[in-house]
Design an enzyme around this catalytic site. Structure first.
Site, PDB file in Angstrom:
ATOM      1  N   GLY A  10      41.555  34.748  48.738  1.00  0.00           N
ATOM      2  CA  GLY A  10      40.535  35.791  48.853  1.00  0.00           C
ATOM      3  C   GLY A  10      40.030  35.923  50.274  1.00  0.00           C
ATOM      4  O   GLY A  10      39.498  34.967  50.847  1.00  0.00           O
ATOM      5  N   GLY A  53      37.544  37.826  51.410  1.00  0.00           N
ATOM      6  CA  GLY A  53      36.223  38.448  51.462  1.00  0.00           C
ATOM      7  C   GLY A  53      35.297  37.602  52.321  1.00  0.00           C
ATOM      8  O   GLY A  53      35.743  36.786  53.142  1.00  0.00           O
ATOM      9  N   PHE A  54      34.004  37.784  52.129  1.00  0.00           N
ATOM     10  CA  PHE A  54      33.030  37.035  52.930  1.00  0.00           C
ATOM     11  C   PHE A  54      33.269  35.524  52.823  1.00  0.00           C
ATOM     12  O   PHE A  54      33.256  34.805  53.818  1.00  0.00           O
ATOM     13  CB  PHE A  54      31.606  37.327  52.447  1.00  0.00           C
ATOM     14  CG  PHE A  54      31.119  38.702  52.795  1.00  0.00           C
ATOM     15  CD1 PHE A  54      30.717  39.006  54.082  1.00  0.00           C
ATOM     16  CD2 PHE A  54      31.059  39.695  51.839  1.00  0.00           C
ATOM     17  CE1 PHE A  54      30.255  40.267  54.413  1.00  0.00           C
ATOM     18  CE2 PHE A  54      30.603  40.967  52.147  1.00  0.00           C
ATOM     19  CZ  PHE A  54      30.203  41.257  53.436  1.00  0.00           C
ATOM     20  N   VAL A 107      47.272  35.976  43.295  1.00  0.00           N
ATOM     21  CA  VAL A 107      47.418  34.687  42.608  1.00  0.00           C
ATOM     22  C   VAL A 107      47.461  34.929  41.102  1.00  0.00           C
ATOM     23  O   VAL A 107      46.564  35.549  40.532  1.00  0.00           O
ATOM     24  CB  VAL A 107      46.249  33.749  42.979  1.00  0.00           C
ATOM     25  CG1 VAL A 107      46.259  32.503  42.109  1.00  0.00           C
ATOM     26  CG2 VAL A 107      46.342  33.389  44.450  1.00  0.00           C
ATOM     27  N   GLU A 120      21.801  52.588  45.264  1.00  0.00           N
ATOM     28  CA  GLU A 120      22.407  53.159  46.480  1.00  0.00           C
ATOM     29  C   GLU A 120      23.265  54.368  46.130  1.00  0.00           C
ATOM     30  O   GLU A 120      23.216  55.404  46.801  1.00  0.00           O
ATOM     31  CB  GLU A 120      23.301  52.116  47.166  1.00  0.00           C
ATOM     32  CG  GLU A 120      22.501  51.139  47.990  1.00  0.00           C
ATOM     33  CD  GLU A 120      23.292  49.917  48.425  1.00  0.00           C
ATOM     34  OE1 GLU A 120      24.519  49.890  48.267  1.00  0.00           O
ATOM     35  OE2 GLU A 120      22.651  48.981  48.922  1.00  0.00           O
ATOM     36  N   ASP A 174      31.231  35.062  44.988  1.00  0.00           N
ATOM     37  CA  ASP A 174      30.902  35.714  43.719  1.00  0.00           C
ATOM     38  C   ASP A 174      31.614  35.080  42.529  1.00  0.00           C
ATOM     39  O   ASP A 174      31.114  35.112  41.407  1.00  0.00           O
ATOM     40  CB  ASP A 174      31.310  37.186  43.774  1.00  0.00           C
ATOM     41  CG  ASP A 174      30.302  38.058  44.503  1.00  0.00           C
ATOM     42  OD1 ASP A 174      29.320  37.511  45.033  1.00  0.00           O
ATOM     43  OD2 ASP A 174      30.504  39.286  44.532  1.00  0.00           O
ATOM     44  N   ALA A 208      26.416  38.514  49.915  1.00  0.00           N
ATOM     45  CA  ALA A 208      27.250  38.082  51.033  1.00  0.00           C
ATOM     46  C   ALA A 208      26.822  36.704  51.573  1.00  0.00           C
ATOM     47  O   ALA A 208      27.665  35.862  51.873  1.00  0.00           O
ATOM     48  CB  ALA A 208      27.178  39.130  52.148  1.00  0.00           C
ATOM     49  N   GLN A 209      25.516  36.461  51.683  1.00  0.00           N
ATOM     50  CA  GLN A 209      25.069  35.213  52.314  1.00  0.00           C
ATOM     51  C   GLN A 209      25.480  33.950  51.547  1.00  0.00           C
ATOM     52  O   GLN A 209      25.995  33.010  52.153  1.00  0.00           O
ATOM     53  CB  GLN A 209      23.554  35.236  52.556  1.00  0.00           C
ATOM     54  CG  GLN A 209      23.170  35.836  53.896  1.00  0.00           C
ATOM     55  CD  GLN A 209      23.805  35.115  55.079  1.00  0.00           C
ATOM     56  OE1 GLN A 209      23.936  33.896  55.111  1.00  0.00           O
ATOM     57  NE2 GLN A 209      24.222  35.875  56.061  1.00  0.00           N
TER      58      GLN A 209
HETATM   59  C1  LIG Z   1      29.076  48.375  46.224  1.00  0.00           C
HETATM   60  C2  LIG Z   1      28.578  47.002  46.615  1.00  0.00           C
HETATM   61  C3  LIG Z   1      27.488  46.878  47.482  1.00  0.00           C
HETATM   62  C4  LIG Z   1      27.033  45.614  47.863  1.00  0.00           C
HETATM   63  N1  LIG Z   1      25.977  45.517  48.735  1.00  0.00           N
HETATM   64  C5  LIG Z   1      25.589  44.309  49.167  1.00  0.00           C
HETATM   65  C6  LIG Z   1      24.557  44.168  50.154  1.00  0.00           C
HETATM   66  O1  LIG Z   1      23.993  45.159  50.611  1.00  0.00           O
HETATM   67  N2  LIG Z   1      24.226  42.911  50.582  1.00  0.00           N
HETATM   68  C7  LIG Z   1      24.863  41.793  50.099  1.00  0.00           C
HETATM   69  O2  LIG Z   1      24.545  40.678  50.523  1.00  0.00           O
HETATM   70  N3  LIG Z   1      25.811  41.885  49.161  1.00  0.00           N
HETATM   71  C8  LIG Z   1      26.207  43.109  48.700  1.00  0.00           C
HETATM   72  N4  LIG Z   1      27.198  43.206  47.771  1.00  0.00           N
HETATM   73  C9  LIG Z   1      27.769  41.973  47.233  1.00  0.00           C
HETATM   74  C10 LIG Z   1      28.768  41.369  48.218  1.00  0.00           C
HETATM   75  O3  LIG Z   1      29.660  42.362  48.670  1.00  0.00           O
HETATM   76  C11 LIG Z   1      29.497  40.247  47.509  1.00  0.00           C
HETATM   77  O4  LIG Z   1      28.565  39.300  47.084  1.00  0.00           O
HETATM   78  C12 LIG Z   1      30.524  39.594  48.424  1.00  0.00           C
HETATM   79  O5  LIG Z   1      31.524  40.530  48.778  1.00  0.00           O
HETATM   80  C13 LIG Z   1      31.155  38.385  47.760  1.00  0.00           C
HETATM   81  O6  LIG Z   1      32.092  37.833  48.632  1.00  0.00           O
HETATM   82  P1  LIG Z   1      33.371  37.078  48.064  1.00  0.00           P
HETATM   83  O7  LIG Z   1      34.076  36.587  49.261  1.00  0.00           O
HETATM   84  O8  LIG Z   1      32.967  36.122  47.023  1.00  0.00           O
HETATM   85  O9  LIG Z   1      34.240  38.190  47.305  1.00  0.00           O
HETATM   86  P2  LIG Z   1      34.883  39.537  47.833  1.00  0.00           P
HETATM   87  O10 LIG Z   1      34.204  40.028  49.043  1.00  0.00           O
HETATM   88  O11 LIG Z   1      34.931  40.422  46.639  1.00  0.00           O
HETATM   89  O12 LIG Z   1      36.369  39.110  48.240  1.00  0.00           O
HETATM   90  C14 LIG Z   1      37.313  38.725  47.281  1.00  0.00           C
HETATM   91  C15 LIG Z   1      38.712  38.887  47.850  1.00  0.00           C
HETATM   92  O13 LIG Z   1      39.634  38.292  46.935  1.00  0.00           O
HETATM   93  C16 LIG Z   1      40.782  39.110  46.810  1.00  0.00           C
HETATM   94  N5  LIG Z   1      41.380  38.818  45.506  1.00  0.00           N
HETATM   95  C17 LIG Z   1      40.873  39.064  44.285  1.00  0.00           C
HETATM   96  N6  LIG Z   1      41.687  38.630  43.326  1.00  0.00           N
HETATM   97  C18 LIG Z   1      42.748  38.090  43.943  1.00  0.00           C
HETATM   98  C19 LIG Z   1      43.935  37.463  43.474  1.00  0.00           C
HETATM   99  N7  LIG Z   1      44.190  37.295  42.175  1.00  0.00           N
HETATM  100  N8  LIG Z   1      44.828  37.031  44.381  1.00  0.00           N
HETATM  101  C20 LIG Z   1      44.603  37.193  45.710  1.00  0.00           C
HETATM  102  N9  LIG Z   1      43.487  37.759  46.204  1.00  0.00           N
HETATM  103  C21 LIG Z   1      42.563  38.205  45.327  1.00  0.00           C
HETATM  104  C22 LIG Z   1      40.228  40.523  46.952  1.00  0.00           C
HETATM  105  O14 LIG Z   1      41.247  41.421  47.352  1.00  0.00           O
HETATM  106  C23 LIG Z   1      39.138  40.334  48.002  1.00  0.00           C
HETATM  107  O15 LIG Z   1      39.628  40.544  49.303  1.00  0.00           O
HETATM  108  C24 LIG Z   1      27.672  44.468  47.359  1.00  0.00           C
HETATM  109  C25 LIG Z   1      28.766  44.588  46.497  1.00  0.00           C
HETATM  110  C26 LIG Z   1      29.224  45.839  46.133  1.00  0.00           C
HETATM  111  C27 LIG Z   1      30.407  45.962  45.215  1.00  0.00           C
END
Ligand SMILES: Cc1cc2nc3c(=O)[nH]c(=O)nc-3n(C[C@H](O)[C@H](O)[C@H](O)COP(=O)(O)OP(=O)(O)OC[C@H]3O[C@@H](n4cnc5c(N)ncnc54)[C@H](O)[C@@H]3O)c2cc1C
Length: 455
Positions: free
Chosen positions: A31, A33-34, A100, A187, A317, A330-331
């Site tokens: 993943g 993401g953040f 995965v 939003e 998440d 995100a934090q």
């Molecule tokens: C519309 C929206 C607005 C938001 N606004 C805010 C905000 O203003 N402030 C804030 O703090 N938070 C906000 N959030 C929440 C924040 O974006 C999430 O908490 C954050 O992105 C979580 O990070 P993460 O790294 O856990 O997951 P993600 O950022 O979701 O990253 C997960 C990654 O895993 C990859 N992935 C998934 N499944 C697989 C798999 N099976 N195999 C390989 N890769 C995979 C995905 O492609 C992705 O790149 C918002 C969320 C959304 C949807």
């Protein structure tokens, strides 16, 4: 790093990556993401000699907090996504594109959907979440979500298609129902109302304001539950002022192609339904064979290792603490990424692991132009223009890459400053053939030609 099929299981002993000198620890992060990016960066830069492989099913990292701007034509999709390969080179880890599908814990290998396998000594799961429809009938098929770039483009094109239909036929109208009164729903509803109020009269003079309705449905007593009551009231008043019909204490029983059915039996017209009511682990996570808690999230111990696992961590998440479920923001994801890097170092140096302590930096949500809410742990609360400026500044600053920051600042300025009251919409694709309503995954507007129009 990645084993060819015939080499599977060959390279599973701790610290022995192919071609390495035997001291290198193989860390696989799932993943980008953040959470995953922060973990990969911190491990690659840490004191342990590690060969880090970051796996993602996309070739870019998505900045989810600004997806609603893509969905409403304020930003380009490239503004909120950043190529992972560029980061990999810059930060010193490998990137493998792939989804995965399973985890072979005996062999210590991650199994990808394309059949590839990647061996690990430590595995960090940071795959985020997807929409959780809570078993509501028709929600998966007939509503749109906003967790990926593709979904936000589907939504943008769906909105544009609907507007073109109304412009072509004055008997048409559009009701957009947003389900869920958390930050994402607020939003989205606020921006849609703003588009209707400001952009439509300029870009679509044929369309009367009354032809487009925005309805926000929330099952709880109030919007933005995690915020102070004063900020919740402000948000409700702002949305209503912008012409959003807010329905509180209202649950959805069913979603259809052109309606939502409320719990009390009332049927609401819904040309487009946007699902922002909750998140959960993606269905494939169940196949990973790890313990899952509420919403299918993977349960973790205080040090962020998956319950019952020595070498597998889950963060962001996707993870839920057995004692302390952290907010899905995100934090916590970023801080969790840093924490696992330190724990992997501790394990490699035969030191005890430490529990994760989240430092709350506050919460914020935007409602639309010059309206946002900010709440800091100190108790300081902001709202209105100052909160909105803080929201914009923070989101632009935390984007990845200068190019994305500049492009986003330019596009948001174009939308809110250069063209206040103007269209400023980035154009999408209009596919007017389908008479069907929206579905979740495919772009539905071109799916089925109307009767008699089949090729
Ligand atoms: C519309 C929206 C607005 C938001 N606004 C805010 C905000 O203003 N402030 C804030 O703090 N938070 C906000 N959030 C929440 C924040 O974006 C999430 O908490 C954050 O992105 C979580 O990070 P993460 O790294 O856990 O997951 P993600 O950022 O979701 O990253 C997960 C990654 O895993 C990859 N992935 C998934 N499944 C697989 C798999 N099976 N195999 C390989 N890769 C995979 C995905 O492609 C992705 O790149 C918002 C969320 C959304 C949807």
């Amino acid at each position: 790093m990645e084993s060819a099929p015939e080499q599977r299981g060959r390279d599973n002993r701790h610290g022995h990556a192919p071609g390495s000198d035997g001291d290198v620890v193989r860390v696989v992060v799932v993943g980008a993401g953040f959470a995953g990016l922060e973990a990969a960066k911190a491990i690659a830069r840490g004191d342990v000699r590690a060969e880090v492989t970051l796996i993602d099913r996309q070739v870019y990292s998505t900045f989810q907090p600004l997806l609603y701007q893509v969905a409403t034509g304020g930003l380009n999709p490239g503004d909120v996504t950043y190529p992972v390969r560029g980061l990999a080179v810059q930060l010193g880890f490998r990137f493998r594109w792939g989804a995965v599908a399973a985890i072979d814990r005996d062999a210590q290998e991650v199994v990808l959907a394309d059949g590839g396998r990647v061996g690990y000594d430590h595995l960090v799961l940071a795959a985020g979440v997807a929409a959780n429809h809570f078993g509501v009938r028709g929600a998966a098929e007939h509503s749109l979500a906003m967790y990926t770039r593709a979904q936000s483009l589907d939504l943008r094109d769906g909105l544009m298609t609907r507007l073109e239909r109304i412009a072509a036929d004055e008997r048409e109208g559009a009701t957009v129902v947003v389900v869920g009164g958390g930050p994402t729903g607020v939003e989205m509803a606020g921006t849609l109302a703003e588009l209707r109020n400001d952009a439509l009269p300029v870009a679509y003079p044929e369309i009367a304001r009354a032809q487009v309705d925005v309805v926000l449905v929330e099952m709880g007593e109030e919007l933005l539950a995690p915020f102070h009551p004063a900020l919740r009231r402000y948000t409700l008043a702002q949305l209503r002022r912008r012409g959003v019909e807010v329905r509180l204490r209202t649950s959805i029983r069913e979603v259809g192609p052109d309606h939502v059915l409320l719990d009390g039996g009332e049927r609401l017209r819904a040309d487009i339904t946007i699902w922002a009511a909750g998140v959960g682990a993606a269905p494939e996570v169940a196949g990973w064979g790890l313990p899952q808690g509420r919403g299918g999230r993977i349960t973790v111990c205080p040090d962020l290792r998956v319950v019952g696992e020595d070498r597998i961590f889950a963060i962001g998440d996707l993870a839920i603490g057995v004692d302390d479920p952290l907010p899905q923001l995100a934090q916590p994801a970023i801080q969790g990424g840093r924490h696992v890097a330190a724990q992997i170092a501790a394990l490699e140096q035969s030191r005890p692991t430490a529990p994760f302590r989240y430092t709350d930096k506050g919460i914020m949500a935007t409602i639309g132009r010059r309206a946002a809410v900010v709440e800091l742990p100190s108790g300081l609360r902001l709202r209105g223009t100052i909160a909105w400026v803080a929201w914009v500044a923070l989101h632009v600053a935390t984007l990845l890459g200068n190019r994305n920051r500049v492009a986003t600042l330019l596009n948001l300025s174009w939308r809110y400053l250069a063209h206040p009251g103007g269209s400023g919409m980035i154009v999408g694709d209009v596919q007017p053939r389908s008479e069907d309503g929206p579905t979740r995954d495919a772009t539905p507007w071109d799916a089925t030609p109307p009767d008699g129009d089949a090729a």
